[in-house]
Scaffold this active site. Structure first.
Site, PDB file in Angstrom:
ATOM      1  N   HIS A   1      47.351  29.928  67.807  1.00  0.00           N
ATOM      2  CA  HIS A   1      48.085  28.690  68.134  1.00  0.00           C
ATOM      3  C   HIS A   1      48.988  28.280  66.966  1.00  0.00           C
ATOM      4  O   HIS A   1      50.086  27.774  67.169  1.00  0.00           O
ATOM      5  CB  HIS A   1      47.108  27.566  68.471  1.00  0.00           C
ATOM      6  CG  HIS A   1      46.288  27.839  69.705  1.00  0.00           C
ATOM      7  ND1 HIS A   1      46.852  28.266  70.881  1.00  0.00           N
ATOM      8  CD2 HIS A   1      44.947  27.762  69.943  1.00  0.00           C
ATOM      9  CE1 HIS A   1      45.899  28.425  71.792  1.00  0.00           C
ATOM     10  NE2 HIS A   1      44.739  28.135  71.244  1.00  0.00           N
TER      11      HIS A   1
ATOM     12  N   LEU B   1      70.421  19.213  72.375  1.00  0.00           N
ATOM     13  CA  LEU B   1      69.359  19.742  73.235  1.00  0.00           C
ATOM     14  C   LEU B   1      68.319  18.672  73.577  1.00  0.00           C
ATOM     15  O   LEU B   1      67.894  17.906  72.704  1.00  0.00           O
ATOM     16  CB  LEU B   1      68.650  20.902  72.513  1.00  0.00           C
ATOM     17  CG  LEU B   1      67.414  21.471  73.209  1.00  0.00           C
ATOM     18  CD1 LEU B   1      67.812  22.329  74.405  1.00  0.00           C
ATOM     19  CD2 LEU B   1      66.569  22.310  72.237  1.00  0.00           C
TER      20      LEU B   1
ATOM     21  N   ASP C   1      52.300  31.489  76.697  1.00  0.00           N
ATOM     22  CA  ASP C   1      50.941  32.018  76.832  1.00  0.00           C
ATOM     23  C   ASP C   1      50.727  33.225  75.919  1.00  0.00           C
ATOM     24  O   ASP C   1      51.672  33.947  75.601  1.00  0.00           O
ATOM     25  CB  ASP C   1      50.699  32.419  78.296  1.00  0.00           C
ATOM     26  CG  ASP C   1      49.220  32.635  78.595  1.00  0.00           C
ATOM     27  OD1 ASP C   1      48.377  32.030  77.899  1.00  0.00           O
ATOM     28  OD2 ASP C   1      48.917  33.403  79.511  1.00  0.00           O
TER      29      ASP C   1
HETATM   30  C1  IPE Z   1      49.125  28.171  80.850  1.00  0.00           C
HETATM   31  O1  IPE Z   1      48.339  29.023  80.095  1.00  0.00           O
HETATM   32  C2  IPE Z   1      49.185  26.811  80.216  1.00  0.00           C
HETATM   33  C3  IPE Z   1      49.980  26.708  78.992  1.00  0.00           C
HETATM   34  C4  IPE Z   1      50.726  27.642  78.467  1.00  0.00           C
HETATM   35  C5  IPE Z   1      49.952  25.426  78.359  1.00  0.00           C
HETATM   36  P1  IPE Z   1      46.778  29.189  80.363  1.00  0.00           P
HETATM   37  O2  IPE Z   1      46.314  30.335  79.528  1.00  0.00           O
HETATM   38  O3  IPE Z   1      46.109  27.905  80.148  1.00  0.00           O
HETATM   39  O4  IPE Z   1      46.745  29.540  81.917  1.00  0.00           O
HETATM   40  P2  IPE Z   1      45.756  30.439  82.754  1.00  0.00           P
HETATM   41  O5  IPE Z   1      44.365  30.036  82.353  1.00  0.00           O
HETATM   42  O6  IPE Z   1      46.068  31.849  82.374  1.00  0.00           O
HETATM   43  O7  IPE Z   1      46.099  30.153  84.176  1.00  0.00           O
HETATM   44  C1  IPE Z   2      48.625  29.610  75.394  1.00  0.00           C
HETATM   45  O1  IPE Z   2      47.872  30.575  74.793  1.00  0.00           O
HETATM   46  C2  IPE Z   2      48.557  28.292  74.681  1.00  0.00           C
HETATM   47  C3  IPE Z   2      47.793  27.259  75.380  1.00  0.00           C
HETATM   48  C4  IPE Z   2      47.324  27.330  76.584  1.00  0.00           C
HETATM   49  C5  IPE Z   2      47.541  26.054  74.644  1.00  0.00           C
HETATM   50  P1  IPE Z   2      46.382  30.882  75.247  1.00  0.00           P
HETATM   51  O2  IPE Z   2      45.468  30.117  74.336  1.00  0.00           O
HETATM   52  O3  IPE Z   2      46.186  30.649  76.687  1.00  0.00           O
HETATM   53  O4  IPE Z   2      46.283  32.426  74.897  1.00  0.00           O
HETATM   54  P2  IPE Z   2      45.563  33.557  75.733  1.00  0.00           P
HETATM   55  O5  IPE Z   2      46.126  33.511  77.118  1.00  0.00           O
HETATM   56  O6  IPE Z   2      44.107  33.255  75.694  1.00  0.00           O
HETATM   57  O7  IPE Z   2      45.921  34.811  75.016  1.00  0.00           O
HETATM   58 MG    MG Z   3      46.349  31.885  78.359  1.00  0.00          MG
END
Ligand code: IPE
Ligand code: IPE
Ligand code: MG
Length: 242
Positions: free
Chosen positions: A41, A136, A24
């Site tokens: 990303h 792995l 995240d």
């Molecule tokens: C969790 O991150 C999902 C992934 C890393 C794929 P999100 O950013 O989507 O989760 P929330 O919205 O903080 O719960």
């Molecule tokens: C996690 O990063 C990746 C995915 C959920 C695909 P986020 O896109 O949720 O990044 P933040 O949480 O908004 O910083």
């Molecule tokens: Mg996020």
């Protein structure tokens, strides 16, 4: 990375068998730099390569699972979803040679049917090309939700009962192991550690069943900034508790 440090990690206590990561913070990484979220990303994809290489070559752990896209993530703006799928496609096109070299077996869990056929084809190619690899096991969770995984297991069991391939008596006497046979990857052991980057202390519908006894480690480091040393910190914290 000095080898002695890794030897140290290995020798002190048990190395975890399975590490799972909720990756995240990509969006915030980009926003902090005044960039489009998709750039975050893109940097996150580089962290995937870096960390899976380290897990395979240096740590030599058996299982690494990466939560890349949740069932809830479909609700994001369509341009971001498209950008993420494009990145996945690029990864699937370019990563197989790298995985082959490192003896990595690539697998996927989640509602893969949610993806367009051309993505599913690349996913299947990547699975087939790496299935004989014995190093792995890298599992990528895509369109994955813990609740959905449990729900589809219940549906699959009831379908088998309706079809007559499973009797009601058999289904009624299921234990935990019998039930998990209906999960996306039944042979995947439960994770020893679940890492969440980006500072939130939420499970966000990841591995709800499998998380029962996992050590949860959250770091404020955003996923694109996550380095080998951060993974080692998580392992050390886990080892302190065992
Ligand atoms: C969790 O991150 C999902 C992934 C890393 C794929 P999100 O950013 O989507 O989760 P929330 O919205 O903080 O719960
Ligand atoms: C996690 O990063 C990746 C995915 C959920 C695909 P986020 O896109 O949720 O990044 P933040 O949480 O908004 O910083
Ligand atoms: Mg996020």
């Amino acid at each position: 990375m000095p080898l002695t440090e890794n030897q140290d990690l290995n020798e002190k206590t048990r190395l975890p068998r399975h590490i799972a990561i909720i990756m995240d913070g990509n969006g915030r990484w980009a926003e902090q730099r005044g960039m489009e979220r998709i750039r975050g990303h893109f940097e996150g994809a580089k962290a995937v390569e870096r960390i899976s290489r380290f897990a395979a070559d240096e740590l030599k752990i058996s299982y690494l699972t990466l939560f890349a896209f949740s069932t809830e993530n479909w609700k994001r703006p369509s341009a971001e979803v498209r950008g993420l799928i494009d990145l996945l496609f690029d990864y699937l096109k370019k990563e197989p040679d790298e995985l082959q070299k490192r003896n990595v077996r690539l697998r996927f869990i989640g509602r893969l049917d949610d993806f367009h056929e051309n993505i599913r084809e690349e996913i299947n190619k990547a699975i087939n090309n790496s299935q004989e690899n014995s190093g792995l096991q890298l599992t990528v969770a895509l369109s994955y939700g813990g609740r959905q995984e449990i729900l589809q297991a219940v549906q699959a069991i009831s379908d088998e009962v309706s079809a007559g391939s499973l009797t009601l008596e058999e289904a009624e006497s299921f234990d935990e192991e019998d039930f998990r046979a209906f999960f996306y990857a039944p042979d995947l052991p439960d994770p020893d550690i679940i890492i969440r980057t980006g500072g939130e202390q939420r499970i966000s519908n990841f591995f709800l069943w499998q998380a029962a006894n996992a050590f949860f480690w959250s770091t404020s480091t955003l996923w694109p900034d996550f380095r080998e040393s951060d993974l080692q910190d998580a392992i050390k914290a886990y080892q302190m508790q065992h």
